[in-house]
Design a protein around this motif. Structure first.
Motif, PDB file in Angstrom:
ATOM      1  N   ARG A   1      -3.856  53.589 -60.776  1.00 30.06           N
ATOM      2  CA  ARG A   1      -3.430  55.152 -60.480  1.00 30.06           C
ATOM      3  C   ARG A   1      -2.502  54.326 -60.077  1.00 30.06           C
ATOM      4  NH1 ARG A   1      -6.381  57.248 -54.043  1.00 30.06           N
ATOM      5  NH2 ARG A   1      -7.683  57.294 -56.059  1.00 30.06           N
ATOM      6  N   LEU A   2      -1.759  53.504 -59.889  1.00 31.71           N
ATOM      7  CA  LEU A   2      -0.003  53.393 -59.795  1.00 31.71           C
ATOM      8  C   LEU A   2       0.340  53.266 -61.044  1.00 31.71           C
ATOM      9  CD1 LEU A   2       2.453  52.110 -57.918  1.00 31.71           C
ATOM     10  CD2 LEU A   2       1.591  49.669 -59.151  1.00 31.71           C
ATOM     11  N   LYS A   3      -0.325  52.687 -62.001  1.00 25.52           N
ATOM     12  CA  LYS A   3       0.252  53.349 -63.544  1.00 25.52           C
ATOM     13  C   LYS A   3       0.754  54.813 -63.784  1.00 25.52           C
ATOM     14  CE  LYS A   3      -1.448  48.825 -65.633  1.00 25.52           C
ATOM     15  NZ  LYS A   3      -2.545  48.393 -66.705  1.00 25.52           N
ATOM     16  N   ALA A   4      -0.878  55.329 -63.087  1.00 22.62           N
ATOM     17  CA  ALA A   4      -0.607  56.847 -63.763  1.00 22.62           C
ATOM     18  C   ALA A   4       0.804  57.322 -63.278  1.00 22.62           C
ATOM     19  CB  ALA A   4      -2.019  57.719 -62.967  1.00 22.62           C
ATOM     20  N   ILE A   5       0.440  57.271 -61.934  1.00 21.46           N
ATOM     21  CA  ILE A   5       1.781  57.888 -60.754  1.00 21.46           C
ATOM     22  C   ILE A   5       3.152  57.097 -61.396  1.00 21.46           C
ATOM     23  CG2 ILE A   5       2.297  57.169 -58.639  1.00 21.46           C
ATOM     24  CD1 ILE A   5       0.158  57.287 -57.713  1.00 21.46           C
ATOM     25  N   ARG A   6       2.730  56.041 -61.768  1.00 22.08           N
ATOM     26  CA  ARG A   6       4.963  55.683 -62.826  1.00 22.08           C
ATOM     27  C   ARG A   6       4.914  56.949 -63.702  1.00 22.08           C
ATOM     28  NH1 ARG A   6       9.171  53.523 -62.086  1.00 22.08           N
ATOM     29  NH2 ARG A   6       9.906  53.000 -63.626  1.00 22.08           N
ATOM     30  N   SER A   7       3.678  56.731 -64.536  1.00 25.35           N
ATOM     31  CA  SER A   7       4.286  57.393 -65.307  1.00 25.35           C
ATOM     32  C   SER A   7       4.665  59.024 -65.295  1.00 25.35           C
ATOM     33  CB  SER A   7       2.772  57.750 -66.440  1.00 25.35           C
ATOM     34  OG  SER A   7       2.604  56.354 -67.274  1.00 25.35           O
ATOM     35  N   ALA A   8       3.857  59.392 -64.254  1.00 26.68           N
ATOM     36  CA  ALA A   8       4.283  61.522 -63.514  1.00 26.68           C
ATOM     37  C   ALA A   8       5.707  61.260 -62.804  1.00 26.68           C
ATOM     38  CB  ALA A   8       3.070  61.439 -62.682  1.00 26.68           C
ATOM     39  N   TRP A   9       5.979  60.563 -62.266  1.00 23.57           N
ATOM     40  CA  TRP A   9       7.103  60.528 -61.783  1.00 23.57           C
ATOM     41  C   TRP A   9       8.726  60.210 -62.480  1.00 23.57           C
ATOM     42  CZ3 TRP A   9       7.237  62.394 -57.255  1.00 23.57           C
ATOM     43  CH2 TRP A   9       8.687  62.768 -56.314  1.00 23.57           C
ATOM     44  N   PRO A  10       9.104  61.210 -62.174  1.00 26.86           N
ATOM     45  CA  PRO A  10      10.681  61.082 -62.934  1.00 26.86           C
ATOM     46  C   PRO A  10      11.861  60.238 -61.761  1.00 26.86           C
ATOM     47  CG  PRO A  10      10.451  63.306 -61.668  1.00 26.86           C
ATOM     48  CD  PRO A  10       8.976  62.098 -61.731  1.00 26.86           C
ATOM     49  N   THR A  11      11.649  59.911 -61.682  1.00 29.11           N
ATOM     50  CA  THR A  11      13.149  59.541 -60.409  1.00 29.11           C
ATOM     51  C   THR A  11      12.307  57.885 -59.600  1.00 29.11           C
ATOM     52  OG1 THR A  11      13.242  60.166 -58.465  1.00 29.11           O
ATOM     53  CG2 THR A  11      13.737  61.895 -59.780  1.00 29.11           C
ATOM     54  N   VAL A  12      13.363  57.657 -58.486  1.00 32.42           N
ATOM     55  CA  VAL A  12      12.994  56.337 -58.388  1.00 32.42           C
ATOM     56  C   VAL A  12      11.341  55.685 -57.890  1.00 32.42           C
ATOM     57  CG1 VAL A  12      13.882  54.659 -56.786  1.00 32.42           C
ATOM     58  CG2 VAL A  12      15.526  55.705 -58.020  1.00 32.42           C
ATOM     59  N   LEU A  13      10.872  54.931 -58.255  1.00 31.57           N
ATOM     60  CA  LEU A  13       9.535  54.713 -57.780  1.00 31.57           C
ATOM     61  C   LEU A  13       9.579  53.633 -57.109  1.00 31.57           C
ATOM     62  CD1 LEU A  13       6.816  55.338 -57.145  1.00 31.57           C
ATOM     63  CD2 LEU A  13       5.948  54.082 -59.452  1.00 31.57           C
ATOM     64  N   ILE A  14       9.477  53.864 -55.458  1.00 30.19           N
ATOM     65  CA  ILE A  14       9.603  52.106 -54.523  1.00 30.19           C
ATOM     66  C   ILE A  14       8.311  51.436 -54.191  1.00 30.19           C
ATOM     67  CG2 ILE A  14       9.792  51.901 -52.172  1.00 30.19           C
ATOM     68  CD1 ILE A  14      12.518  53.884 -51.778  1.00 30.19           C
TER      69      ILE A  14
ATOM     70  N   ASP B   1       9.286  40.708 -57.298  1.00 26.36           N
ATOM     71  CA  ASP B   1       9.531  40.837 -58.577  1.00 26.36           C
ATOM     72  C   ASP B   1       8.199  41.435 -59.649  1.00 26.36           C
ATOM     73  OD1 ASP B   1       9.095  38.341 -59.108  1.00 26.36           O
ATOM     74  OD2 ASP B   1      11.240  38.638 -60.775  1.00 26.36           O
ATOM     75  N   ARG B   2       6.821  41.028 -59.061  1.00 27.50           N
ATOM     76  CA  ARG B   2       6.031  41.283 -60.185  1.00 27.50           C
ATOM     77  C   ARG B   2       6.411  42.938 -60.648  1.00 27.50           C
ATOM     78  NH1 ARG B   2       0.238  40.845 -59.229  1.00 27.50           N
ATOM     79  NH2 ARG B   2      -0.197  42.703 -58.142  1.00 27.50           N
ATOM     80  N   ASP B   3       6.197  43.507 -59.996  1.00 24.43           N
ATOM     81  CA  ASP B   3       5.904  45.502 -60.135  1.00 24.43           C
ATOM     82  C   ASP B   3       7.821  45.712 -60.784  1.00 24.43           C
ATOM     83  OD1 ASP B   3       3.129  45.543 -59.561  1.00 24.43           O
ATOM     84  OD2 ASP B   3       4.150  46.221 -57.335  1.00 24.43           O
ATOM     85  N   LEU B   4       8.647  45.120 -60.447  1.00 21.53           N
ATOM     86  CA  LEU B   4       9.833  45.905 -61.191  1.00 21.53           C
ATOM     87  C   LEU B   4       9.774  44.852 -63.041  1.00 21.53           C
ATOM     88  CD1 LEU B   4      12.346  44.177 -58.779  1.00 21.53           C
ATOM     89  CD2 LEU B   4      11.831  47.264 -58.891  1.00 21.53           C
ATOM     90  N   LYS B   5       9.032  44.111 -63.130  1.00 16.44           N
ATOM     91  CA  LYS B   5       8.954  43.350 -64.661  1.00 16.44           C
ATOM     92  C   LYS B   5       8.037  43.841 -64.883  1.00 16.44           C
ATOM     93  CE  LYS B   5      10.198  38.421 -63.324  1.00 16.44           C
ATOM     94  NZ  LYS B   5       9.658  37.044 -63.131  1.00 16.44           N
ATOM     95  N   ASP B   6       7.526  44.423 -64.363  1.00 14.99           N
ATOM     96  CA  ASP B   6       6.056  45.468 -65.556  1.00 14.99           C
ATOM     97  C   ASP B   6       6.113  45.981 -65.242  1.00 14.99           C
ATOM     98  OD1 ASP B   6       4.342  42.716 -65.032  1.00 14.99           O
ATOM     99  OD2 ASP B   6       3.272  43.941 -63.888  1.00 14.99           O
ATOM    100  N   ASN B   7       7.169  47.760 -64.833  1.00  9.31           N
ATOM    101  CA  ASN B   7       7.736  48.226 -64.919  1.00  9.31           C
ATOM    102  C   ASN B   7       7.245  49.255 -64.201  1.00  9.31           C
ATOM    103  OD1 ASN B   7       9.452  50.265 -65.876  1.00  9.31           O
ATOM    104  ND2 ASN B   7       8.600  50.838 -67.669  1.00  9.31           N
ATOM    105  N   LEU B   8       6.351  48.713 -62.393  1.00  6.62           N
ATOM    106  CA  LEU B   8       5.832  50.302 -62.155  1.00  6.62           C
ATOM    107  C   LEU B   8       6.278  49.706 -60.577  1.00  6.62           C
ATOM    108  CD1 LEU B   8       2.379  47.837 -62.182  1.00  6.62           C
ATOM    109  CD2 LEU B   8       3.016  49.937 -63.261  1.00  6.62           C
ATOM    110  N   ALA B   9       7.382  49.759 -60.565  1.00  8.64           N
ATOM    111  CA  ALA B   9       8.623  49.841 -59.672  1.00  8.64           C
ATOM    112  C   ALA B   9      10.078  50.014 -60.055  1.00  8.64           C
ATOM    113  CB  ALA B   9       7.545  49.676 -58.237  1.00  8.64           C
ATOM    114  N   ASP B  10      10.588  50.359 -59.789  1.00  9.56           N
ATOM    115  CA  ASP B  10      12.278  50.330 -59.691  1.00  9.56           C
ATOM    116  C   ASP B  10      12.565  49.924 -58.339  1.00  9.56           C
ATOM    117  OD1 ASP B  10      12.633  52.372 -61.969  1.00  9.56           O
ATOM    118  OD2 ASP B  10      11.652  54.100 -60.925  1.00  9.56           O
TER     119      ASP B  10
END
Length: 352
Positions: free
Chosen positions: A271-284, A296-305
């Motif tokens: 679900r987090l991956k799906a949200i990441r794909s759908a969201w156009p601006t900054v994701l916290i 920093d795992r989600d930053l490295k995995d490009n799941l969060a900004d």
């Protein structure tokens, strides 16, 4: 943790790193909702976190859930928050005030008018709440009329304007953690048969209308929203179509071009991956319980900004310095999380 120290732009704000202070209820406001004596110091101490998202502030009398939570709807509230914003800015940080309407997660003893709580439907959560006389069952709320729903949206619009008047850099709409926006989304708290209940589109309507009103009032670049998909806080059950509600809601929120979306992550990685794909601006992303070495795992995995931090920042005003230097962290004292004075609030030691 080199990924954390890369700059990022949030709305109109240039941040020097990718940490943010997560919103945390501290219950230290004055009884009338004006930020308390130590609030400006508390937030200023943590200004190195860059983006500070405040504790939830009720947008109206009906929005209050807890004792000694702050408000942002009177001149006194505005004056109190201005002291906070000024101190944060002087220390080099930015402040977003979180707008939190508690809905049914309230008790008459905790509010200035002592009225019955309001909610999408007259269904009480099976939980208790602290009051001045101790724990009490949360009572059955009163169902909001269609006219009252529009008044509540207007309350959020006015509160957002008040936050900007107080000097805040923006607001975060609290659509998570079992409070009013989340209640409209959830099947077991919302059994309405009108345009705000039933279908996916109807259950997402209130969140979208609040976000639209706030963005119209203060600008999309100053507006964020927090969601907690699949997190059963406040005795909420989103239903079997919960994922589809969020898929629809996030897609429609994306059209508003808000400054950011803030996700309280409940563990559903797909679900987090799906949200990441759908969201156009900054994701916290706020991921409770993660080990410090995986910050920093989600930053490295490009799941969060940006990753938001709660308890570690509560206990370590200089968390940024400690992370950069590898210094040990203070332990948080849970007995001082809610209520009280400066102890456990502004007296945690720094390295200096």
């Amino acid at each position: 943790m080199s990924t954390i120290w890369k700059p990022v732009v949030v709305g109109d704000i240039n941040l020097q790193h990718r940490l943010a202070l997560a919103p945390m209820t501290r219950s230290r406001a004055q009884f009338d909702g004006t930020p308390g004596t130590y609030s400006a110091e508390y937030y200023a101490q943590r200004a190195s976190m860059g983006l500070l998202i405040s504790e939830g502030a009720q947008p109206s009398e009906d929005g209050q859930g807890y004792l000694f939570s702050p408000g942002i709807y009177t001149e006194e509230h505005i004056a109190g928050w201005k002291q906070v914003a000024d101190r944060v800015h002087e220390a080099g940080g930015y402040l977003f005030i979180q707008l939190m309407h508690a809905g049914r997660m309230s008790h008459p003893d905790n509010t200035p008018h002592h009225r019955q709580p309001v909610a999408p439907s007259a269904i009480a959560p099976k939980t208790q709440m602290y009051t001045a006389t101790g724990l009490q069952d949360v009572p059955v709320p009163r169902e909001l009329s269609l006219e009252e729903i529009q008044e509540t949206i207007s309350d959020c619009r006015r509160a957002a304007a008040a936050a900007i008047q107080a000097g805040a850099d923006g607001v975060e709409i609290h659509g998570a953690n079992g409070y009013l926006v989340h209640q409209f989304i959830s099947e077991n708290a919302n059994v309405r048969t009108d345009s705000y209940g039933g279908s996916i589109e109807n259950r997402a309507r209130f969140a979208l209308e609040v976000a639209t009103a706030v963005a119209e009032e203060i600008g999309a670049s100053r507006t964020g929203i927090r969601l907690s998909p699949g997190v059963p806080i406040g005795d909420l059950i989103e239903g079997t179509d919960g994922p589809k509600v969020y898929e629809y809601l996030v897609s429609k929120l994306a059209e508003l071009n808000l400054a950011y979306l803030h996700i309280l992550h409940g563990g559903d990685e797909e679900r987090l991956k799906a949200i990441r794909s759908a969201w156009p601006t900054v994701l916290i992303v706020n991921r409770p319980g993660r080990p410090l070495e995986e910050l920093d795992r989600d930053l490295k995995d490009n799941l969060a900004d940006i990753v938001s931090v709660g308890t570690w920042a509560l206990a370590n005003p200089d968390l940024v310095d400690r992370l950069k230097s590898g210094a040990p962290l203070n332990e948080a004292d849970p007995t001082t999380f809610y209520g009280g004075d400066s102890h456990g609030y502004t007296d945690y030691p720094t390295l200096k």
